[in-house]
Write an enzyme that holds these catalytic residues in place. Structure first.
Site, short mmCIF file in Angstrom:
data_model
loop_
_atom_site.label_atom_id
_atom_site.label_comp_id
_atom_site.label_asym_id
_atom_site.label_seq_id
_atom_site.Cartn_x
_atom_site.Cartn_y
_atom_site.Cartn_z
CE LYS A 189 -3.96 -2.22 2.10
NZ LYS A 189 -4.59 -2.72 3.30
CD GLN A 231 -3.68 -4.52 6.42
OE1 GLN A 231 -3.47 -3.56 5.69
NE2 GLN A 231 -4.34 -5.59 6.02
CG ASP A 250 -10.34 -0.34 4.59
OD1 ASP A 250 -10.27 -0.64 3.38
OD2 ASP A 250 -9.86 -1.05 5.50
#
Ligand code: NDP
Length: 298
Positions: A55, A99, A122
């Site tokens: 990422k 994460q 997200d």
């Protein structure tokens, strides 16, 4: 011999990253800074470390700022929450991604809920889910967004009236994909582990999205000829060569490709779209937060 059109997610993701890079250049001309993405990694799970490194690399490649925060697996919840609050207040940060999964006993829901919904790249905050369900502008989780981009690229922008079946109803994939298809005027059926006559239900679909986590569950006999099949599943199974493993999806690719009109492979289908959509979301979040018009190319 496969009949179906292969939906090349790897190529589409590369094209999307190129468009995001152009969007970042335009943005920095308008605003004078670049969008910033903060990624928070708790603990040292090897798979999560690889995802986070990828990422960060791709964020920098499209010209954005990448901020990595690594915390020990035993970090107290209050400390993690304090970091989220700092990132919420930091104007250089347009997107925040924690994460997942988080090590126990951290409360994932509480952590995600602490993220400013306008920075929730997200798309997992309840406000993001609510905006999506209400048809309000907001950030949409990356994998579902990637699925929709591939469907539109394959079938065209107008999906009105198409019958779509989503197998799986998770908050991460199934539910938001179903909402996006509904917003695109599809007639949507959500199937799950308690669905009766699943094969029959799937056979009605012009668009099938499989997000189950069961290797090669969807068979050719379930598929309406010509349907568009999007396979979200990532399952590691033993390979033919002893001691080796390979990745397969939730769809039996070899046989379904004989019947469907188009199909995503695993790997190389939906998977590569996820990070590209994260970058897309970070750019959109930066524009939204500064009251700039959304980039109409996406
Ligand atoms: P979850 O385990 O959260 O959800 C799975 C869903 O499948 C549930 O809704 C479950 O139903 C349903 N299901 C399970 N068994 C059956 C069955 N026999 N028949 C019908 N439905 C069934 O998984 P996720 O949504 O998080 O992920 C799904 C897959 O997608 C996984 O393989 C995952 O690795 C992959 N994935 C890939 C991503 C990417 O490409 N970047 C990102 C995220 C996920 P019920 O609700 O009734 O239990």
């Amino acid at each position: 011999m496969s009949q179906a059109q292969l939906i090349d997610g790897k190529a589409y993701a590369a094209k999307l990253r190129g468009m995001v890079a152009e969007g970042v250049a335009t943005y920095s001309g308008e605003v004078g800074t670049v969008p910033g993405l903060a990624v928070v990694l708790v603990g040292d799970d090897p798979a999560s470390r690889v995802y986070v490194a990828n990422k960060a690399k791709q964020t920098v490649e499209v010209g954005m700022a990448s901020f990595e925060h690594r915390l020990a697996a035993d970090v107290p919840q209050e400390e993690l929450l304090a970091l989220i609050h700092r990132l919420n207040a930091d104007d250089a940060v347009d997107g925040i991604l924690v994460q997942l999964p988080l090590p126990k006993p951290l409360d994932e829901m509480a952590i995600i809920s602490a993220i400013d919904p306008d920075k929730d790249v997200d798309g997992l905050h309840v406000v993001s889910a609510g905006r999506l369900a209400s048809g309000l502008p907001g950030l949409v989780s990356c994998t579902p967004l990637g699925c929709m981009m591939l469907i539109r690229d394959t079938l065209g922008k107008d999906l009105s009236g198409k019958a779509a079946v989503v197998i799986g109803r998770s908050i991460l994939v199934g539910k938001p994909v179903a909402q996006l298809l509904l917003a695109a005027n599809c007639t949507v059926t959500m199937a799950h582990s308690r669905t009766a006559n699943l094969e029959e239900v799937v056979r009605r679909a012009d668009i099938v999205v499989a997000a189950v986590g069961r290797p090669e569950m969807v068979k050719a006999s379930w598929i309406k000829p010509g349907a568009c099949v999007i396979d979200v599943g990532i399952n590691r199974v033993p390979a033919a060569e002893e001691g080796k493993t390979k990745l397969v999806g939730d769809v039996d690719f070899a046989e379904v490709a004989e019947v469907s009109g188009s199909i995503t492979p695993v790997p190389g289908g939906v998977g590569p779209m996820t990070i590209a959509c994260l970058l897309h979301n970070t750019l959109q979040a930066a524009r939204m937060r500064r009251g700039l018009a959304q980039d109409q190319r996406f």
